[in-house]
Enzyme design. Structure first.
Site, short mmCIF file in Angstrom:
data_model
loop_
_atom_site.label_atom_id
_atom_site.label_comp_id
_atom_site.label_asym_id
_atom_site.label_seq_id
_atom_site.Cartn_x
_atom_site.Cartn_y
_atom_site.Cartn_z
CD GLU A 216 -2.94 3.39 -5.31
OE1 GLU A 216 -3.98 2.85 -5.68
OE2 GLU A 216 -1.97 2.76 -4.87
NE ARG B 87 -4.31 -1.30 0.10
CZ ARG B 87 -4.48 -2.36 -0.70
NH1 ARG B 87 -3.52 -2.70 -1.55
NH2 ARG B 87 -5.59 -3.05 -0.68
CG HIS C 174 -3.11 -0.63 -6.87
ND1 HIS C 174 -3.52 0.04 -5.75
CD2 HIS C 174 -3.01 -1.95 -6.49
CE1 HIS C 174 -3.69 -0.82 -4.74
NE2 HIS C 174 -3.39 -2.04 -5.19
#
Ligand code: DGY
Length: 327
Positions: free
Chosen positions: A265, A236, A283
């Site tokens: 993000e 993350r 991602h």
């Protein structure tokens, strides 16, 4: 029973749900806005949501009728699990089915950053390749080097085990205790974080995002790393202080980084976008056809179990049952 699915997903899962429930599907391939999510949850018995859907105390508190929140991800930092448990709502994730895909992407980033693959590709396409050069695009070798794993859970361990062909010295940092498999199979050694950072040629992050792991890697930690080291993050974004990382890459405290995840993000620190030694992908850790299909069907299995009054197979808060009201 009514189920909300917040984004188009592999059809197998949608069909499984449609056979049993009244399904509302956001057919547009974009995240729901906050208001759309809050409106969409009204009157639903279950929701299949994504890491881009903030299922916080507000969203959960306004929908105590929910009987399942099924996340389409192994990480569930987008969900306030405490609030769900307090409302007697089970939360599920998708562990196991994306382990290899994510470990494979971490290796792809490690290779790409160490051997400067995206930069070499740009160089070639830009017509800069004028013939073989002894000093052209030199990267860092991998075989026989020290691999540091931050977090030796499912994904971290799978990533480490894939190093076998490269004959690496493996060290790992794991708050939860020893990983016997890594110690037996690879002769891996458990160390503390500073020791790992100081000695590793490659550092790969595999811990969940929690208040304790936020900015686990900041300026101080980056300064401990070797100037030849490569950092990989497929876990993350907020685990790494992105501004500090941009500074570290720009000022060459470390050699390169390979990132799949970002602090805010889909925004990415401007400085990182300018740096050749940052390999950046959007991602895509679990983004294979096989994995995304299995993630979707596992999320659907969790919804079906919960709405049939059974414990969801990959429930992260089994305590929910203690507080379960008659729903
Ligand atoms: C996860 O599962 O947590 C990934 O980040 C998305 O697949």
């Amino acid at each position: 029973m009514k189920v909300l699915v917040t984004r188009p997903l592999p059809n197998e899962a949608i069909e499984m749900l449609k056979k049993k429930f009244d399904v509302t599907l956001n057919a547009e391939d974009r995240p729901l806005t906050r208001q759309e999510l809050l409106d969409g949850l009204k009157g639903k018995d279950g929701v299949l949501c994504l890491l881009t859907d903030k299922m916080n105390a507000e969203a959960i508190g306004a929908n105590p009728q929910l009987k399942i929140i099924a996340n389409y991800a192994v990480g569930y930092d987008n969900i306030d699990v405490k609030a769900a448990t307090a409302n007697g709502i089970p939360v599920s994730n998708t562990p196991g089915v994306l382990t290899d895909a994510t470990a494979e992407l971490a290796w792809s980033l490690l290779f790409s950053a160490a051997r400067r693959i995206p930069e070499s590709d740009r160089f070639t396409r830009d017509g800069k390749f004028k013939g073989w050069g002894p000093m052209m695009l030199l990267g860092r070798g991998i075989t026989g080097k020290t691999l540091g794993i931050i977090g030796a859970g499912r994904i971290g361990a799978a990533f480490a085990l894939k190093s076998k062909g490269f004959n690496m010295n493996v060290v790992y940092y794991e708050a939860a205790g020893k990983n016997e498999v890594l110690e037996k199979e690879l002769g891996a050694k458990k160390v503390d974080l500073p020791e790992l950072l100081k000695n590793s040629d490659f550092v790969s992050i595999h811990v969940p995002l929690t208040p304790e792991t936020k900015h686990l890697i900041g300026e101080k930690e980056l300064k401990m790393m070797k100037p030849t080291a490569v950092l990989v993050n497929t876990a993350r974004g907020p685990i790494v202080d992105e501004k500090a990382l941009a500074k570290a890459l720009k000022e060459k405290w470390i050699f390169a980084a390979g990132l799949d995840v970002y602090e805010n993000e889909p925004k990415i620190e401007e400085e990182l976008l300018k740096l050749e030694n940052a390999v950046l992908v959007p991602h895509i850790g679990s983004a294979t056809v096989e994995t995304r299909t299995r993630m979707a069907t596992l999320a659907a299995e969790n919804i079906i179990a919960a709405l049939e009054n059974k414990i969801p197979p990959t429930c992260v808060n089994p305590d929910f049952a203690k507080l379960k009201k008659s729903k």
